[in-house]
Design a protein around this motif. Structure first.
Motif, mmCIF file in Angstrom:
data_model
loop_
_atom_site.group_PDB
_atom_site.id
_atom_site.type_symbol
_atom_site.label_atom_id
_atom_site.label_comp_id
_atom_site.label_asym_id
_atom_site.label_seq_id
_atom_site.Cartn_x
_atom_site.Cartn_y
_atom_site.Cartn_z
ATOM 1 N N LEU A 135 -13.854 -7.284 47.953
ATOM 2 C CA LEU A 135 -13.154 -6.180 48.623
ATOM 3 C C LEU A 135 -13.055 -4.962 47.721
ATOM 4 O O LEU A 135 -13.224 -3.823 48.175
ATOM 5 C CB LEU A 135 -11.761 -6.631 49.068
ATOM 6 C CG LEU A 135 -11.724 -7.676 50.174
ATOM 7 C CD1 LEU A 135 -10.292 -8.165 50.388
ATOM 8 C CD2 LEU A 135 -12.301 -7.115 51.464
ATOM 9 N N LYS A 136 -12.788 -5.179 46.448
ATOM 10 C CA LYS A 136 -12.715 -4.072 45.489
ATOM 11 C C LYS A 136 -14.065 -3.381 45.379
ATOM 12 O O LYS A 136 -14.147 -2.145 45.371
ATOM 13 C CB LYS A 136 -12.266 -4.581 44.127
ATOM 14 C CG LYS A 136 -12.094 -3.497 43.106
ATOM 15 C CD LYS A 136 -11.585 -4.057 41.779
ATOM 16 C CE LYS A 136 -11.442 -2.952 40.747
ATOM 17 N NZ LYS A 136 -10.992 -3.478 39.446
ATOM 18 N N ARG A 138 -16.421 -3.306 47.642
ATOM 19 C CA ARG A 138 -16.657 -2.589 48.898
ATOM 20 C C ARG A 138 -15.906 -1.260 48.910
ATOM 21 O O ARG A 138 -16.423 -0.230 49.329
ATOM 22 C CB ARG A 138 -16.240 -3.456 50.075
ATOM 23 C CG ARG A 138 -16.572 -2.827 51.426
ATOM 24 C CD ARG A 138 -16.071 -3.630 52.582
ATOM 25 N NE ARG A 138 -16.656 -4.959 52.598
ATOM 26 C CZ ARG A 138 -16.281 -5.931 53.432
ATOM 27 N NH1 ARG A 138 -15.321 -5.708 54.315
ATOM 28 N NH2 ARG A 138 -16.849 -7.097 53.395
ATOM 29 N N ARG A 139 -14.667 -1.282 48.447
ATOM 30 C CA ARG A 139 -13.844 -0.064 48.409
ATOM 31 C C ARG A 139 -14.466 0.956 47.450
ATOM 32 O O ARG A 139 -14.546 2.145 47.770
ATOM 33 C CB ARG A 139 -12.428 -0.389 47.982
ATOM 34 C CG ARG A 139 -11.508 0.830 48.001
ATOM 35 C CD ARG A 139 -10.102 0.507 47.599
ATOM 36 N NE ARG A 139 -10.092 0.015 46.224
ATOM 37 C CZ ARG A 139 -9.129 -0.665 45.664
ATOM 38 N NH1 ARG A 139 -8.066 -0.987 46.357
ATOM 39 N NH2 ARG A 139 -9.191 -1.043 44.419
ATOM 40 N N GLU A 140 -14.915 0.499 46.291
ATOM 41 C CA GLU A 140 -15.538 1.401 45.310
ATOM 42 C C GLU A 140 -16.814 2.003 45.869
ATOM 43 O O GLU A 140 -17.078 3.185 45.677
ATOM 44 C CB GLU A 140 -15.798 0.655 44.000
ATOM 45 C CG GLU A 140 -14.543 0.227 43.262
ATOM 46 C CD GLU A 140 -13.679 1.396 42.838
ATOM 47 O OE1 GLU A 140 -14.206 2.456 42.446
ATOM 48 O OE2 GLU A 140 -12.439 1.244 42.921
ATOM 49 N N ALA A 146 -17.506 2.548 48.993
ATOM 50 C CA ALA A 146 -17.167 3.505 50.050
ATOM 51 C C ALA A 146 -16.711 4.840 49.478
ATOM 52 O O ALA A 146 -16.847 5.875 50.132
ATOM 53 C CB ALA A 146 -16.078 2.912 50.940
ATOM 54 N N ARG A 147 -16.184 4.840 48.278
ATOM 55 C CA ARG A 147 -15.706 6.087 47.637
ATOM 56 C C ARG A 147 -16.855 6.930 47.114
ATOM 57 O O ARG A 147 -16.677 8.101 46.857
ATOM 58 C CB ARG A 147 -14.764 5.749 46.489
ATOM 59 C CG ARG A 147 -13.434 5.220 46.954
ATOM 60 C CD ARG A 147 -12.543 4.972 45.767
ATOM 61 N NE ARG A 147 -11.248 4.463 46.221
ATOM 62 C CZ ARG A 147 -10.323 3.993 45.422
ATOM 63 N NH1 ARG A 147 -10.528 3.955 44.111
ATOM 64 N NH2 ARG A 147 -9.189 3.544 45.894
#
Length: 96
Positions: A87-88, A90-92, A94-95
């Motif tokens: 999840l981390k 994926r979040r990175e 997306a940024r």
């Protein structure tokens, strides 16, 4: 398995993690436990009202719990730390 827990008054209570939950009712504003217990005097308990699910909701919940247990038994799961890392990542991504 025996475990220790320190109460707010500093005493150490021994309890068995497999101990069945206590059942109680409220009568005239008092919480009444319907059976004796081996818990020592002064043991603090956290009481929560029983969730009021209907039969269909309870059956669905139990079916989902069984399905999850089956997934685990057949290796269809990932470790929590792996999930958090994914999840981390994926979040990175997306940024960017």
């Amino acid at each position: 398995m025996k475990r220790s827990r320190v109460s707010c008054n500093g005493s150490v209570a021994r309890y068995d993690s497999r101990m069945a939950p206590l059942k109680a009712v409220v009568k005239n504003g008092r919480i009444l436990v319907d059976a004796p217990t081996e818990l020592p005097d002064g043991t603090e308990l956290e009481l929560l009202p029983v969730d009021e699910m209907d039969d269909e909701e309870r059956a669905q919940l139990l079916a989902e719990i069984d399905a999850g247990a089956d997934d685990i038994a057949h290796g269809r799961h990932i470790d929590g730390s792996e999930l958090l890392a994914a999840l981390k990542a994926r979040r990175e991504a997306a940024r960017r």
